[in-house]
Motif scaffolding. Structure first.
Motif, PDB file in Angstrom:
ATOM      1  N   GLY A  41       0.786  -1.222   0.000  1.00  0.00           N
ATOM      2  CA  GLY A  41       0.000   0.000   0.000  1.00  0.00           C
ATOM      3  C   GLY A  41       0.818   1.272   0.000  1.00  0.00           C
ATOM      4  O   GLY A  41       0.312   2.320   0.413  1.00  0.00           O
ATOM      5  N   ARG A  43       2.164   4.681  -1.085  1.00  0.00           N
ATOM      6  CA  ARG A  43       1.588   5.693  -1.958  1.00  0.00           C
ATOM      7  C   ARG A  43       2.651   6.188  -2.929  1.00  0.00           C
ATOM      8  O   ARG A  43       3.726   6.634  -2.526  1.00  0.00           O
ATOM      9  N   VAL A  59     -15.829  -0.199 -11.870  1.00  0.00           N
ATOM     10  CA  VAL A  59     -14.371  -0.076 -11.832  1.00  0.00           C
ATOM     11  C   VAL A  59     -13.861   0.353 -13.196  1.00  0.00           C
ATOM     12  O   VAL A  59     -14.457   0.057 -14.237  1.00  0.00           O
ATOM     13  N   VAL A  76      -6.069   0.710 -11.399  1.00  0.00           N
ATOM     14  CA  VAL A  76      -7.452   0.367 -11.059  1.00  0.00           C
ATOM     15  C   VAL A  76      -8.060   1.554 -10.334  1.00  0.00           C
ATOM     16  O   VAL A  76      -7.515   2.030  -9.331  1.00  0.00           O
ATOM     17  N   ALA A  77      -9.196   2.040 -10.840  1.00  0.00           N
ATOM     18  CA  ALA A  77      -9.817   3.231 -10.254  1.00  0.00           C
ATOM     19  C   ALA A  77     -11.325   3.038 -10.140  1.00  0.00           C
ATOM     20  O   ALA A  77     -11.922   2.180 -10.802  1.00  0.00           O
ATOM     21  N   ASP A  78     -11.909   3.858  -9.298  1.00  0.00           N
ATOM     22  CA  ASP A  78     -13.363   3.854  -9.168  1.00  0.00           C
ATOM     23  C   ASP A  78     -13.988   4.382 -10.450  1.00  0.00           C
ATOM     24  O   ASP A  78     -13.412   5.225 -11.143  1.00  0.00           O
ATOM     25  N   GLY A  96      -1.683   7.080  -6.048  1.00  0.00           N
ATOM     26  CA  GLY A  96      -2.454   6.058  -5.359  1.00  0.00           C
ATOM     27  C   GLY A  96      -1.571   5.070  -4.632  1.00  0.00           C
ATOM     28  O   GLY A  96      -0.382   5.331  -4.375  1.00  0.00           O
ATOM     29  N   GLN A  97      -2.150   3.931  -4.317  1.00  0.00           N
ATOM     30  CA  GLN A  97      -1.446   2.906  -3.553  1.00  0.00           C
ATOM     31  C   GLN A  97      -0.977   1.783  -4.489  1.00  0.00           C
ATOM     32  O   GLN A  97      -1.762   1.269  -5.296  1.00  0.00           O
ATOM     33  N   SER A 101      -1.389  -7.385  -7.158  1.00  0.00           N
ATOM     34  CA  SER A 101      -2.551  -7.595  -8.028  1.00  0.00           C
ATOM     35  C   SER A 101      -3.140  -8.987  -7.808  1.00  0.00           C
ATOM     36  O   SER A 101      -2.413  -9.976  -7.718  1.00  0.00           O
ATOM     37  N   GLU A 109      -0.349  -3.649  -9.139  1.00  0.00           N
ATOM     38  CA  GLU A 109      -1.217  -2.687  -9.808  1.00  0.00           C
ATOM     39  C   GLU A 109      -1.317  -1.450  -8.936  1.00  0.00           C
ATOM     40  O   GLU A 109      -0.997  -1.477  -7.736  1.00  0.00           O
ATOM     41  N   LYS A 111      -3.662   1.268  -7.294  1.00  0.00           N
ATOM     42  CA  LYS A 111      -5.023   1.604  -6.900  1.00  0.00           C
ATOM     43  C   LYS A 111      -5.129   3.124  -6.834  1.00  0.00           C
ATOM     44  O   LYS A 111      -4.600   3.770  -5.929  1.00  0.00           O
ATOM     45  N   GLU A 113      -6.040   6.974  -6.392  1.00  0.00           N
ATOM     46  CA  GLU A 113      -6.756   7.886  -5.511  1.00  0.00           C
ATOM     47  C   GLU A 113      -6.968   9.239  -6.185  1.00  0.00           C
ATOM     48  O   GLU A 113      -7.873   9.987  -5.826  1.00  0.00           O
TER      49      GLU A 113
END
Length: 464
Positions: A41, A43, A59, A76-78, A96-97, A101, A109, A111, A113
């Protein structure tokens, strides 16, 4: 005094959703992110260009590449980050973090933010399409964009790695790097294929040169290295050279980079060939080790069927045959050559490739060429009727000659005799007088007017 220019860019957020405050993210290249061992995780911030976009209900998947590796980093994002500006070819900054994966297709990958578009791209108007393999002829129409493709990107990374490996080899071997002039007054090759340098101004004074002597783009840094080898026992240069040869073949380029080296106090061709073989193997192993994915792509799409060739060459000691032995091998060959092999005639590419194939596709040194085929400064072997010189060419599979070098003739009386036979004695004396007259040019320009003299005892040179 150093100058700096600052480019202020307007970063446009793709989402107005508030981002939590965290400590500054560590900036990573895609290559470093993919090779990260700690994926708990941390950043990070990654910048690059979008290679693919896949939007699902909840996603969003992006693949980002910054040119540091063939493989792209999956982001990977919202789904709230989805935007028309997130398109193939757009440049972005993602924070992101970095996490492990869950997919088997990649180890890590990102993630996301925060995603900011640095520069958007109209995917429909962009000349390259995702998952479409364009032929090289098509890519040449877009020289400003073709470096984004996998093929050109891999070639440029391999070239960069090979360049670094060559410099590293010479540094580790105790060589001093010399920057030889690009603009020069000498014609090292003596073949006349020079690009002359003149001012671009339309107003020119008749019969007057900018440097007071004719100036040209360099064809070789050899003469300058020979001078340096009188103070440094091992020197090399690696820079651009230019040949005004009106040819469209891949072997006759108008501009190319060449490695040249001079080594003082060398007494045998064996010492020279060890340096050649060491440079070849070191550079090759470095590229294979540091660019495995790029090399694999080249083997698959650019040079198919060559995957095992380099490893085969690295596992074996290079072979050595004399020019005389090479001619006998060619005469006994069942293959019909365009140019008939005869003793005293230079080897052509078809001959060189056959010799390598005959030797089991292992690089082979051809040594002791006829005196008449080589420049006057190569050392005379004094070997009777078949007069040869201490020269060596390295032939490699699929190419032919890759390196060329020789011992220098250090016996002054022999040099004088060969100058006289070549009709160069008067030119040599005239040039000495001209140098004395124009000596004032030396501290004012990069133009050196130098002749080949036996001042660097048994020095050697090779070209790459």
């Amino acid at each position: 005094m150093f100058g700096a220019r600052y480019l202020i860019r307007a970063l446009r957020p793709c989402s107005s959703a508030p981002c939590p405050r965290h400590k500054p993210s560590a900036r990573l290249s895609v290559r470093d992110a993919l090779g990260a061992q700690n994926t708990k995780g941390e950043r990070v911030k990654v910048q690059g260009w979008i290679r693919s976009v896949r939007s699902q209900k909840e996603v969003l998947f992006l693949h980002i590449n910054d040119g540091s590796s063939l493989e792209s980093l999956q982001v990977v994002a919202d789904s709230s980050f989805d935007s028309r500006e997130l398109a193939f070819g757009s440049s972005v900054e993602v924070q992101g973090q970095l996490v492990k994966s869950p997919s088997k297709k990649q180890d890590v990958e990102l993630k996301a933010e925060k995603i900011e578009v640095v520069g958007n791209c109209d995917a429909k108007a962009f000349p390259f399409k995702y998952k479409e393999r364009h032929p090289l002829e098509y890519l040449r129409q877009y020289p400003h964009l073709r470096c984004r493709t996998n093929a050109l990107g891999s070639i440029l990374r391999v070239r960069s790695e090979a360049t670094a490996a060559i410099h590293s080899f010479f540094k580790d071997s105790g060589f001093v790097h010399i920057h030889t002039p690009i603009i020069t007054s000498n014609d090292c090759e003596g073949a006349g294929e020079l690009f002359q340098v003149e001012p671009s101004s339309k107003i020119k004074v008749p019969e007057k040169n900018f440097f007071n002597v004719p100036a040209f783009l360099t064809v070789s840094g050899q003469l300058h290295l020979e001078v340096m080898s009188g103070a440094f026992t091992q020197v090399f240069t690696f820079g651009p050279t230019f040949r005004a040869e009106n040819s469209q073949s891949r072997r006759h380029l108008a501009e190319f980079y060449m490695v040249e080296a001079e080594i003082s106090f060398v007494e045998s061709l064996q010492d020279l060939m060890q340096v050649m073989e060491g440079l070849f193997k070191t550079a090759t192993m470095t590229v294979l080790s540091n660019c495995p994915e790029d090399v694999e792509l080249c083997h698959k799409f650019i040079a198919p069927g060559q995957k095992d060739r380099l490893e085969h060459m690295l596992k074996n000691n290079f072979l050595i045959i004399s020019y005389t032995e090479a001619i006998e091998i060619l005469k006994q060959a069942s293959q019909n050559f365009t140019f008939t092999p005869e003793w005293g005639v230079d080897l052509h590419t078809e001959h060189e490739k056959y010799l390598v194939k005959h030797c089991g596709n292992i690089p082979v040194f051809v040594i002791n060429y006829p005196l008449a085929l080589k420049p006057f400064y190569m050392r005379d072997n004094e070997d009777g009727p078949q007069h040869t010189v201490a020269a060596a060419d390295l032939l490699v599979p699929g190419v032919g000659e890759l390196f060329g070098g020789s011992l220098r003739e250090e016996r002054f009386h022999l040099l004088e005799q060969r100058l006289a036979r070549s009709g160069l004695t008067e030119a040599y004396q005239w040039k000495r007088k001209q140098q004395q007259k124009s000596f004032r040019l030396f501290p004012q320009s990069t133009l050196w007017t130098l002749e080949k003299l036996a001042c660097n005892l048994t020095a050697t040179t090779f070209l790459f």
